[in-house]
Design a protein around this motif. Structure first.
Motif, PDB file in Angstrom:
ATOM      1  N   THR A 145       0.819  -1.198   0.000  1.00 63.49           N
ATOM      2  CA  THR A 145       0.000   0.000   0.000  1.00 63.49           C
ATOM      3  C   THR A 145       0.857   1.253   0.000  1.00 63.49           C
ATOM      4  O   THR A 145       1.840   1.356   0.732  1.00 63.49           O
ATOM      5  CB  THR A 145      -0.918   0.025   1.235  1.00 63.49           C
ATOM      6  N   LYS A 146       0.489   2.194  -0.863  1.00 68.51           N
ATOM      7  CA  LYS A 146       1.139   3.492  -0.846  1.00 68.51           C
ATOM      8  C   LYS A 146       0.063   4.564  -0.744  1.00 68.51           C
ATOM      9  O   LYS A 146      -1.125   4.299  -0.976  1.00 68.51           O
ATOM     10  CB  LYS A 146       1.982   3.701  -2.105  1.00 68.51           C
ATOM     11  N   TYR A 147       0.465   5.754  -0.394  1.00 66.09           N
ATOM     12  CA  TYR A 147      -0.486   6.846  -0.210  1.00 66.09           C
ATOM     13  C   TYR A 147      -0.118   7.959  -1.183  1.00 66.09           C
ATOM     14  O   TYR A 147       0.797   8.740  -0.932  1.00 66.09           O
ATOM     15  CB  TYR A 147      -0.494   7.330   1.236  1.00 66.09           C
ATOM     16  N   SER A 148      -0.827   7.996  -2.303  1.00 65.45           N
ATOM     17  CA  SER A 148      -0.503   8.936  -3.357  1.00 65.45           C
ATOM     18  C   SER A 148      -1.774   9.339  -4.083  1.00 65.45           C
ATOM     19  O   SER A 148      -2.411   8.526  -4.745  1.00 65.45           O
ATOM     20  CB  SER A 148       0.488   8.299  -4.348  1.00 65.45           C
ATOM     21  N   GLN A 149      -2.168  10.581  -3.954  1.00 59.07           N
ATOM     22  CA  GLN A 149      -3.367  11.077  -4.623  1.00 59.07           C
ATOM     23  C   GLN A 149      -3.105  11.244  -6.117  1.00 59.07           C
ATOM     24  O   GLN A 149      -2.123  11.872  -6.516  1.00 59.07           O
ATOM     25  CB  GLN A 149      -3.783  12.416  -4.017  1.00 59.07           C
ATOM     26  N   ILE A 150      -3.984  10.673  -6.949  1.00 58.75           N
ATOM     27  CA  ILE A 150      -3.857  10.786  -8.400  1.00 58.75           C
ATOM     28  C   ILE A 150      -5.180  11.250  -8.985  1.00 58.75           C
ATOM     29  O   ILE A 150      -6.252  10.986  -8.436  1.00 58.75           O
ATOM     30  CB  ILE A 150      -3.428   9.447  -9.038  1.00 58.75           C
ATOM     31  N   MET A 151      -5.100  11.949 -10.122  1.00 60.27           N
ATOM     32  CA  MET A 151      -6.295  12.470 -10.767  1.00 60.27           C
ATOM     33  C   MET A 151      -7.113  11.340 -11.383  1.00 60.27           C
ATOM     34  O   MET A 151      -6.570  10.468 -12.049  1.00 60.27           O
ATOM     35  CB  MET A 151      -5.916  13.495 -11.835  1.00 60.27           C
ATOM     36  N   PHE A 152      -8.423  11.396 -11.176  1.00 60.86           N
ATOM     37  CA  PHE A 152      -9.336  10.402 -11.738  1.00 60.86           C
ATOM     38  C   PHE A 152     -10.163  10.966 -12.896  1.00 60.86           C
ATOM     39  O   PHE A 152     -10.981  10.249 -13.471  1.00 60.86           O
ATOM     40  CB  PHE A 152     -10.282   9.875 -10.652  1.00 60.86           C
ATOM     41  N   GLY A 153      -9.979  12.212 -13.225  1.00 56.29           N
ATOM     42  CA  GLY A 153     -10.731  12.825 -14.310  1.00 56.29           C
ATOM     43  C   GLY A 153     -10.314  14.276 -14.462  1.00 56.29           C
ATOM     44  O   GLY A 153      -9.447  14.774 -13.727  1.00 56.29           O
TER      45      GLY A 153
END
Length: 352
Positions: A145-153
């Motif tokens: 598990t990593k904690y990385s916010q990525i764009m979904f749209g």
């Protein structure tokens, strides 16, 4: 319907929380919520006219319409915490229409959820309750598990869905925070160009922030600085966890701090700790909404009302509460949302 008074739910803390007078930063120095908040604050800002209209749509919907306070239902946990784990207590919320129904029947100002949820029911509900599209997420299928916010749209797609605002998370303090700051800054600029308001989840994330003694992810000084970074990115509204302690910079021996931060700008009282967060939101020019947190079962009502009282009396703008509402039977979720809103409607609960 729930039949509890605010005093009953606060229990032994009632007098301390309801009668306290802030001693560090007086309320007269703050820009407080009110019916004229948009005229007082955002009318003089660089926000385009359509953004003012979107903010007015947010602030003038639901049970708190016209008060200057916000009650937002956020349900993005299907991604952030896995759908199975999040919706197992109440599987009806696998259906996104029930997410919207809970926000509407709960009298919320808006619903904040995913592209997928809103896209599936947009034509039926976009004109009935304000949409906030959460545009980035932390996915949980990478191992380890990593904690990385990525764009979904894209921001354009949020606009196409009829959203009045976009929401995003930055994990300040994480290895990926620089990338997230750049991405969110660009997204918020575009959102404002298209006439949407912006809400930033200003969360802190670093294993070093948690020691054997304390979890400084919820320290007033560290979360306050995260808020200050958020308003610098031109977030109109800041979402933050309620502070539970202070002195993270000192204890962890990093960043920069002044003794006056702890001696003059705040105290150990929970209202003063929350006020330090408001202080870092340009003295309240950007509204601070505190999060409800995870469901603890029987204590949810008490903890939710406690958070609302602290936020309101500190000079905050409202609550963004999800799991405690949707991880219980539908009508109980509606009642809980209404009970929290009652704190902001109650004129006897004043800013400390």
């Amino acid at each position: 319907m729930l039949h509890y008074t605010i005093d009953e739910l606060l229990g032994k803390e009632a007098e301390d929380l309801l009668e306290y007078t802030a001693t560090a930063i007086p309320k007269e120095q703050l820009h407080l919520p009110g019916p004229d908040f948009i005229d007082r604050i955002f009318q003089q800002s660089n926000r385009p006219v359509p953004v003012l209209r979107s903010l007015a749509t947010l602030f003038n919907h639901g049970r708190l319409a016209g008060t200057g306070y916000l009650s937002i239902l956020p349900i993005d946990q299907g991604i952030e915490h896995t759908a199975g784990a999040s919706f197992a207590p109440n599987p009806m919320y696998f259906d996104p229409e029930n997410v919207i129904r809970l926000a509407m029947e709960g009298g919320c100002n808006a619903v904040a959820t995913t592209f997928g949820n809103l896209g599936m029911v947009a034509r039926k509900y976009a004109h009935k309750i304000p949409f906030i599209v959460k545009i980035n997420h932390n996915e949980l299928l990478t191992y380890p598990t990593k904690y990385s916010q990525i764009m979904f749209g894209s921001v354009e797609e949020a606009w196409n869905l009829g959203a009045v605002a976009v929401g995003a998370t930055i994990y300040f303090g994480s290895e990926d925070s620089n990338r997230q700051i750049v991405e969110v800054a660009e997204a918020f600029e575009r959102a404002h160009q298209l006439g949407m308001a912006t809400i930033l989840w200003c969360y802190t994330r670093n294993n070093a922030f948690k020691t054997a003694e304390k979890d400084y992810h919820v320290a007033a000084d560290i979360t306050g600085q995260a808020n200050h970074l958020g308003v610098t990115l031109q977030a109109d509204i800041i979402k933050q966890k309620l502070p539970e302690n202070n002195g993270g910079f000192k204890a962890l021996n990093f960043s920069k701090w002044s003794p006056a931060m702890y001696d003059k700008l705040t105290t150990d009282h929970p209202i003063d700790l929350c006020r330090y967060q408001v202080l870092n939101c340009y003295m309240g020019r950007a509204g601070l909404i505190n999060s409800g947190g995870e469901s603890q079962g029987a204590s949810d009502l008490q903890q939710s009302v406690r958070t609302a009282v602290i936020n309101k009396r500190a000079g905050g703008t409202g609550l963004i509460l999800g799991r405690r509402a949707f991880q219980r039977p539908f009508e109980e979720g509606v009642d809980l949302l209404n009970l929290v809103q009652d704190v902001y409607i109650d004129e006897t609960i004043t800013v400390a």
